[in-house]
Design a protein around this motif. Structure first.
Motif, mmCIF file in Angstrom:
data_model
loop_
_atom_site.group_PDB
_atom_site.id
_atom_site.type_symbol
_atom_site.label_atom_id
_atom_site.label_comp_id
_atom_site.label_asym_id
_atom_site.label_seq_id
_atom_site.Cartn_x
_atom_site.Cartn_y
_atom_site.Cartn_z
ATOM 1 N N MET A 1 0.836 -1.199 0.000
ATOM 2 C CA MET A 1 0.000 0.000 0.000
ATOM 3 C C MET A 1 0.873 1.252 0.000
ATOM 4 O O MET A 1 1.917 1.287 0.644
ATOM 5 C CB MET A 1 -0.916 0.033 1.231
ATOM 6 C CG MET A 1 -1.976 -1.042 1.282
ATOM 7 S SD MET A 1 -3.289 -0.897 0.053
ATOM 8 C CE MET A 1 -4.172 0.531 0.610
ATOM 9 N N GLU A 2 0.419 2.268 -0.741
ATOM 10 C CA GLU A 2 1.101 3.556 -0.767
ATOM 11 C C GLU A 2 0.248 4.545 0.022
ATOM 12 O O GLU A 2 -0.893 4.825 -0.349
ATOM 13 C CB GLU A 2 1.271 4.042 -2.200
ATOM 14 C CG GLU A 2 2.172 3.153 -3.033
ATOM 15 C CD GLU A 2 2.258 3.583 -4.486
ATOM 16 O OE1 GLU A 2 1.434 4.417 -4.938
ATOM 17 O OE2 GLU A 2 3.152 3.068 -5.172
ATOM 18 N N VAL A 3 0.790 5.036 1.119
ATOM 19 C CA VAL A 3 0.078 5.988 1.965
ATOM 20 C C VAL A 3 0.136 7.355 1.289
ATOM 21 O O VAL A 3 1.189 7.782 0.817
ATOM 22 C CB VAL A 3 0.711 6.026 3.371
ATOM 23 C CG1 VAL A 3 0.091 7.123 4.229
ATOM 24 C CG2 VAL A 3 0.572 4.670 4.048
ATOM 25 N N PHE A 4 -1.003 8.038 1.227
ATOM 26 C CA PHE A 4 -1.036 9.374 0.643
ATOM 27 C C PHE A 4 -0.196 10.327 1.476
ATOM 28 O O PHE A 4 -0.108 10.196 2.712
ATOM 29 C CB PHE A 4 -2.481 9.888 0.544
ATOM 30 C CG PHE A 4 -3.287 9.186 -0.505
ATOM 31 C CD1 PHE A 4 -2.952 9.260 -1.846
ATOM 32 C CD2 PHE A 4 -4.413 8.456 -0.145
ATOM 33 C CE1 PHE A 4 -3.699 8.615 -2.814
ATOM 34 C CE2 PHE A 4 -5.167 7.812 -1.101
ATOM 35 C CZ PHE A 4 -4.814 7.891 -2.443
ATOM 36 N N ALA A 5 0.404 11.317 0.818
ATOM 37 C CA ALA A 5 1.330 12.243 1.469
ATOM 38 C C ALA A 5 0.702 12.982 2.650
ATOM 39 O O ALA A 5 1.381 13.282 3.629
ATOM 40 C CB ALA A 5 1.853 13.256 0.445
ATOM 41 N N ASP A 6 -0.595 13.250 2.590
ATOM 42 C CA ASP A 6 -1.238 14.007 3.661
ATOM 43 C C ASP A 6 -1.900 13.127 4.724
ATOM 44 O O ASP A 6 -2.443 13.637 5.709
ATOM 45 C CB ASP A 6 -2.269 14.979 3.087
ATOM 46 C CG ASP A 6 -3.379 14.284 2.311
ATOM 47 O OD1 ASP A 6 -3.293 13.056 2.079
ATOM 48 O OD2 ASP A 6 -4.349 14.973 1.934
ATOM 49 N N ALA A 7 -1.855 11.818 4.567
ATOM 50 C CA ALA A 7 -2.572 10.915 5.484
ATOM 51 C C ALA A 7 -2.008 10.958 6.895
ATOM 52 O O ALA A 7 -2.754 11.064 7.871
ATOM 53 C CB ALA A 7 -2.556 9.489 4.947
ATOM 54 N N LEU A 8 -0.708 10.860 7.016
ATOM 55 C CA LEU A 8 -0.089 10.853 8.341
ATOM 56 C C LEU A 8 -0.369 12.172 9.069
ATOM 57 O O LEU A 8 -0.716 12.176 10.257
ATOM 58 C CB LEU A 8 1.412 10.600 8.219
ATOM 59 C CG LEU A 8 2.136 10.187 9.485
ATOM 60 C CD1 LEU A 8 1.510 8.977 10.139
ATOM 61 C CD2 LEU A 8 3.602 9.902 9.166
ATOM 62 N N GLY A 9 -0.258 13.265 8.358
ATOM 63 C CA GLY A 9 -0.551 14.575 8.953
ATOM 64 C C GLY A 9 -1.996 14.688 9.397
ATOM 65 O O GLY A 9 -2.287 15.281 10.448
#
Length: 161
Positions: free
Chosen positions: A96-104
């Motif tokens: 899976m590729e986590v979207f750049a803004d997901a963690l934030g």
């Protein structure tokens, strides 16, 4: 009533499958080379059945477990070695590729003192590869195994509230 929890969907909200992921037609072709005849459409239907029905009965522990259930649902006799080969394809290409803004987004929820959770049909193991950092920050990961129902079923949501 004050907001206490923020729930995120996983697929196409927090993360996505990568380009070049394993496609059902590839599985059909690989199995065909070993004399296992199947339709990629039947494979996809069985795969969905495992996620929605088998996944609600118990946690699915990894690709070998998932594929064994899928092939059994199809009535396909696939050797353990061949299942392991297909699992290796998935393990190498379906991270899976986590979207750049997901963690934030999850960090903002946690920083506001709220509970962050994920609601999804995807068995946890599918998100563990690639989503490790995000999983570590979620308070809860609700998949079918956690609730006994597939996402979308009214009881799925009733169980987590």
């Amino acid at each position: 009533m004050a907001i206490k929890v923020v729930a995120f969907d996983v697929y196409d909200t927090l993360a996505r499958w990568p380009e070049g992921r394993v496609e059902p037609i590839e599985v059909q072709r690989l199995l065909g080379r070993f004399g296992v005849e199947m339709s990629y459409q039947a494979y996809e239907a069985a795969r969905q059945g495992v996620m929605f029905f088998d996944g609600a009965k118990r946690p699915i522990e990894g690709w070998i477990d998932f594929l064994a259930l899928t092939f059994a649902k199809m009535g396909a006799k696939v050797s353990v070695d061949l299942i392991a080969s297909v699992a290796a394809m998935y393990e190498s290409r379906n991270r899976m590729e986590v979207f750049a803004d997901a963690l934030g987004a999850v960090e903002a929820v946690k920083g506001a003192g709220l509970v962050a959770c994920a609601f999804t049909t995807l068995p946890r193991f599918m998100f563990q590869r690639g989503g490790e950092a995000l999983l570590a920050r979620l308070d809860h990961y609700f998949d079918a195994a956690a609730t006994g129902y597939a996402k979308g079923h009214p009881q799925f949501y009733a169980r987590v509230t």
